[in-house]
Design a protein around this motif. Structure first.
Motif, PDB file in Angstrom:
ATOM      1  N   THR A  34     -42.249  35.767 -19.381  1.00 33.24           N
ATOM      2  CA  THR A  34     -40.864  36.699 -19.962  1.00 33.24           C
ATOM      3  C   THR A  34     -41.032  36.882 -21.398  1.00 33.24           C
ATOM      4  O   THR A  34     -41.623  35.789 -22.173  1.00 33.24           O
ATOM      5  CB  THR A  34     -39.547  35.963 -19.446  1.00 33.24           C
ATOM      6  N   HIS A  35     -40.314  38.059 -21.971  1.00 35.55           N
ATOM      7  CA  HIS A  35     -40.187  38.011 -23.418  1.00 35.55           C
ATOM      8  C   HIS A  35     -38.808  37.743 -23.685  1.00 35.55           C
ATOM      9  O   HIS A  35     -38.571  37.816 -24.784  1.00 35.55           O
ATOM     10  CB  HIS A  35     -40.511  39.389 -23.593  1.00 35.55           C
ATOM     11  N   SER A  36     -37.813  37.107 -22.703  1.00 33.76           N
ATOM     12  CA  SER A  36     -36.663  36.948 -23.122  1.00 33.76           C
ATOM     13  C   SER A  36     -36.261  35.471 -23.566  1.00 33.76           C
ATOM     14  O   SER A  36     -36.689  34.576 -22.961  1.00 33.76           O
ATOM     15  CB  SER A  36     -35.813  37.103 -21.754  1.00 33.76           C
ATOM     16  N   ALA A  37     -35.907  35.400 -24.902  1.00 30.65           N
ATOM     17  CA  ALA A  37     -35.566  34.221 -25.370  1.00 30.65           C
ATOM     18  C   ALA A  37     -34.396  33.367 -24.715  1.00 30.65           C
ATOM     19  O   ALA A  37     -34.540  32.189 -24.426  1.00 30.65           O
ATOM     20  CB  ALA A  37     -35.039  34.333 -26.903  1.00 30.65           C
ATOM     21  N   ALA A  38     -33.596  34.211 -24.106  1.00 24.79           N
ATOM     22  CA  ALA A  38     -32.373  33.705 -23.449  1.00 24.79           C
ATOM     23  C   ALA A  38     -32.924  33.043 -21.910  1.00 24.79           C
ATOM     24  O   ALA A  38     -32.761  31.673 -21.732  1.00 24.79           O
ATOM     25  CB  ALA A  38     -31.441  34.743 -22.905  1.00 24.79           C
ATOM     26  N   LEU A  39     -33.796  33.722 -21.262  1.00 24.50           N
ATOM     27  CA  LEU A  39     -34.349  32.923 -20.100  1.00 24.50           C
ATOM     28  C   LEU A  39     -35.053  31.981 -20.547  1.00 24.50           C
ATOM     29  O   LEU A  39     -35.210  30.625 -19.992  1.00 24.50           O
ATOM     30  CB  LEU A  39     -35.290  33.927 -19.232  1.00 24.50           C
ATOM     31  N   ALA A  40     -36.077  32.048 -21.890  1.00 24.31           N
ATOM     32  CA  ALA A  40     -36.905  30.800 -21.992  1.00 24.31           C
ATOM     33  C   ALA A  40     -36.256  29.546 -22.532  1.00 24.31           C
ATOM     34  O   ALA A  40     -36.638  28.793 -22.050  1.00 24.31           O
ATOM     35  CB  ALA A  40     -38.045  31.346 -23.061  1.00 24.31           C
ATOM     36  N   ASP A  41     -35.086  29.883 -23.132  1.00 24.08           N
ATOM     37  CA  ASP A  41     -34.496  28.687 -24.001  1.00 24.08           C
ATOM     38  C   ASP A  41     -33.708  27.921 -22.876  1.00 24.08           C
ATOM     39  O   ASP A  41     -33.666  26.887 -23.061  1.00 24.08           O
ATOM     40  CB  ASP A  41     -33.520  29.287 -24.930  1.00 24.08           C
ATOM     41  N   HIS A  42     -33.140  28.669 -21.926  1.00 19.02           N
ATOM     42  CA  HIS A  42     -32.140  27.975 -20.962  1.00 19.02           C
ATOM     43  C   HIS A  42     -33.107  27.501 -19.671  1.00 19.02           C
ATOM     44  O   HIS A  42     -32.189  26.806 -18.870  1.00 19.02           O
ATOM     45  CB  HIS A  42     -31.140  29.068 -20.588  1.00 19.02           C
ATOM     46  N   LEU A  43     -34.085  28.001 -19.521  1.00 17.06           N
ATOM     47  CA  LEU A  43     -34.848  27.599 -18.105  1.00 17.06           C
ATOM     48  C   LEU A  43     -36.018  26.722 -18.388  1.00 17.06           C
ATOM     49  O   LEU A  43     -36.214  26.019 -17.321  1.00 17.06           O
ATOM     50  CB  LEU A  43     -35.270  28.678 -17.655  1.00 17.06           C
ATOM     51  N   ALA A  44     -36.766  26.878 -19.437  1.00 15.44           N
ATOM     52  CA  ALA A  44     -38.004  25.784 -19.640  1.00 15.44           C
ATOM     53  C   ALA A  44     -37.964  24.541 -19.552  1.00 15.44           C
ATOM     54  O   ALA A  44     -37.300  24.006 -20.427  1.00 15.44           O
ATOM     55  CB  ALA A  44     -38.743  26.452 -20.732  1.00 15.44           C
ATOM     56  N   ASP A  45     -38.717  24.112 -18.510  1.00 10.34           N
ATOM     57  CA  ASP A  45     -39.031  22.737 -18.474  1.00 10.34           C
ATOM     58  C   ASP A  45     -40.524  22.403 -19.306  1.00 10.34           C
ATOM     59  O   ASP A  45     -40.615  21.635 -19.807  1.00 10.34           O
ATOM     60  CB  ASP A  45     -39.099  21.849 -17.269  1.00 10.34           C
ATOM     61  N   HIS A  46     -41.243  23.557 -18.981  1.00  6.36           N
ATOM     62  CA  HIS A  46     -42.441  23.578 -19.726  1.00  6.36           C
ATOM     63  C   HIS A  46     -42.833  25.146 -20.019  1.00  6.36           C
ATOM     64  O   HIS A  46     -42.429  25.997 -19.545  1.00  6.36           O
ATOM     65  CB  HIS A  46     -43.839  23.371 -18.648  1.00  6.36           C
ATOM     66  N   THR A  47     -43.522  25.273 -21.369  1.00 10.82           N
ATOM     67  CA  THR A  47     -43.919  26.571 -21.822  1.00 10.82           C
ATOM     68  C   THR A  47     -45.453  26.650 -21.707  1.00 10.82           C
ATOM     69  O   THR A  47     -46.053  25.757 -22.521  1.00 10.82           O
ATOM     70  CB  THR A  47     -43.291  26.853 -23.059  1.00 10.82           C
ATOM     71  N   LEU A  48     -46.051  27.706 -21.326  1.00 11.13           N
ATOM     72  CA  LEU A  48     -47.322  28.013 -21.484  1.00 11.13           C
ATOM     73  C   LEU A  48     -47.454  29.194 -22.287  1.00 11.13           C
ATOM     74  O   LEU A  48     -46.904  30.262 -21.705  1.00 11.13           O
ATOM     75  CB  LEU A  48     -48.038  28.353 -20.153  1.00 11.13           C
ATOM     76  N   THR A  49     -48.091  29.103 -23.664  1.00 10.75           N
ATOM     77  CA  THR A  49     -48.238  30.528 -24.432  1.00 10.75           C
ATOM     78  C   THR A  49     -49.670  30.964 -24.299  1.00 10.75           C
ATOM     79  O   THR A  49     -50.711  30.184 -24.808  1.00 10.75           O
ATOM     80  CB  THR A  49     -47.718  30.054 -25.728  1.00 10.75           C
ATOM     81  N   LEU A  50     -49.656  32.062 -23.889  1.00  9.65           N
ATOM     82  CA  LEU A  50     -51.108  32.852 -23.715  1.00  9.65           C
ATOM     83  C   LEU A  50     -51.529  33.552 -25.154  1.00  9.65           C
ATOM     84  O   LEU A  50     -50.657  34.177 -25.799  1.00  9.65           O
ATOM     85  CB  LEU A  50     -51.248  33.764 -22.854  1.00  9.65           C
ATOM     86  N   ASP A  51     -52.875  33.158 -25.481  1.00  6.44           N
ATOM     87  CA  ASP A  51     -53.136  34.312 -26.668  1.00  6.44           C
ATOM     88  C   ASP A  51     -53.911  35.293 -26.081  1.00  6.44           C
ATOM     89  O   ASP A  51     -54.824  35.117 -25.098  1.00  6.44           O
ATOM     90  CB  ASP A  51     -54.127  33.242 -27.569  1.00  6.44           C
ATOM     91  N   ALA A  52     -54.326  36.184 -26.866  1.00  5.11           N
ATOM     92  CA  ALA A  52     -55.316  37.328 -26.343  1.00  5.11           C
ATOM     93  C   ALA A  52     -56.875  36.681 -26.366  1.00  5.11           C
ATOM     94  O   ALA A  52     -57.090  35.874 -27.272  1.00  5.11           O
ATOM     95  CB  ALA A  52     -55.170  38.278 -27.393  1.00  5.11           C
ATOM     96  N   ALA A  53     -57.377  37.253 -25.505  1.00  4.43           N
ATOM     97  CA  ALA A  53     -58.718  36.804 -25.588  1.00  4.43           C
ATOM     98  C   ALA A  53     -59.640  37.095 -26.344  1.00  4.43           C
ATOM     99  O   ALA A  53     -59.628  38.415 -26.941  1.00  4.43           O
ATOM    100  CB  ALA A  53     -59.437  37.260 -24.035  1.00  4.43           C
ATOM    101  N   ALA A  54     -60.508  36.553 -27.123  1.00  2.98           N
ATOM    102  CA  ALA A  54     -61.328  36.804 -28.173  1.00  2.98           C
ATOM    103  C   ALA A  54     -62.452  37.913 -27.640  1.00  2.98           C
ATOM    104  O   ALA A  54     -62.705  37.853 -26.585  1.00  2.98           O
ATOM    105  CB  ALA A  54     -62.167  35.694 -28.758  1.00  2.98           C
TER     106      ALA A  54
END
Length: 209
Positions: free
Chosen positions: A189-209
């Motif tokens: 998701t790009h939604s801060a509302a969903l992330a902030d209210h649902l997340a027990d864990h967050t996985l942030t992906l970075d662009a591949a080099a």
């Protein structure tokens, strides 16, 4: 419930997903964040069993991911992009059809279909056909098709797409109810509302080099 161990995806010399690891237990939500092109959808396809990883492994419910395994299909529900819709079926027809494939009692199936439709704010649109829906309403119909069936793991790719804030809030409440009932959620998701209210864990992906 979900174990992701050094999972990466490559096609030739192109890296679609740099290796990542994460986990989530029953009744937890794993939120996947990152910019476009970082591999969020690719990771979800691996979890849903529709793309094989080039490296690493995934286990869901202690078992390897196999799309053709009936136990896997019964455990995992996913929406990655809008599902195909039949032009001659109404909103209620679509959701009831999916519910009927999972619930043996036709009355129970229709009851569940109607509850999900109401939960997502589509209760005034029972008799509309797909071409009569807005893009946001079509997104909600796609979500209703997933939520109308039983699952232990729910995988969603940007469920907030095309939705106004009111309907994002309805989706948030529906997803939180599933998590609180014991389902494991994986949501890109790009939604801060969903992330902030649902997340027990967050996985942030970075662009591949």
């Amino acid at each position: 419930m979900i174990e992701i161990r050094d999972v990466g995806v490559e096609v030739g010399d192109v890296t679609l997903l740099a290796p990542v690891s994460a986990s989530a237990e029953r009744g937890e939500a794993l939120i996947v964040r990152g910019g476009n092109g970082t591999g969020k959808s690719t990771l979800l396809r691996v979890l849903a069993g529709v793309r094989a990883p080039s490296s690493g492994a995934v286990r869901i419910g202690g078992r390897a991911v196999r799309e053709r395994d009936p136990r896997f299909r019964g455990c995992v529900a996913a929406m990655i992009g809008l599902p195909p819709l039949a032009p001659d079926l109404t909103v209620l027809d679509h959701v009831a059809l999916v519910a009927t494939t999972w619930w043996a009692d036709p009355g129970e199936a229709e009851s569940r279909a109607r509850r999900v439709i109401a939960e997502l704010g589509l209760d005034d649109l029972h008799e509309r056909f797909p071409h009569e829906l807005s893009s946001g309403q079509t997104q909600l119909l796609g979500l209703a098709l997933v939520l109308a069936r039983p699952f232990e793991v729910l995988i969603l790719d940007e469920p907030e797409q095309r939705l106004d804030p009111e309907h994002v809030d309805a989706v948030l409440h529906a997803l939180r109810a599933r998590r609180d009932d014991g389902a494991t959620l994986v949501i890109a998701t790009h939604s801060a509302a969903l992330a902030d209210h649902l997340a027990d864990h967050t996985l942030t992906l970075d662009a591949a080099a």
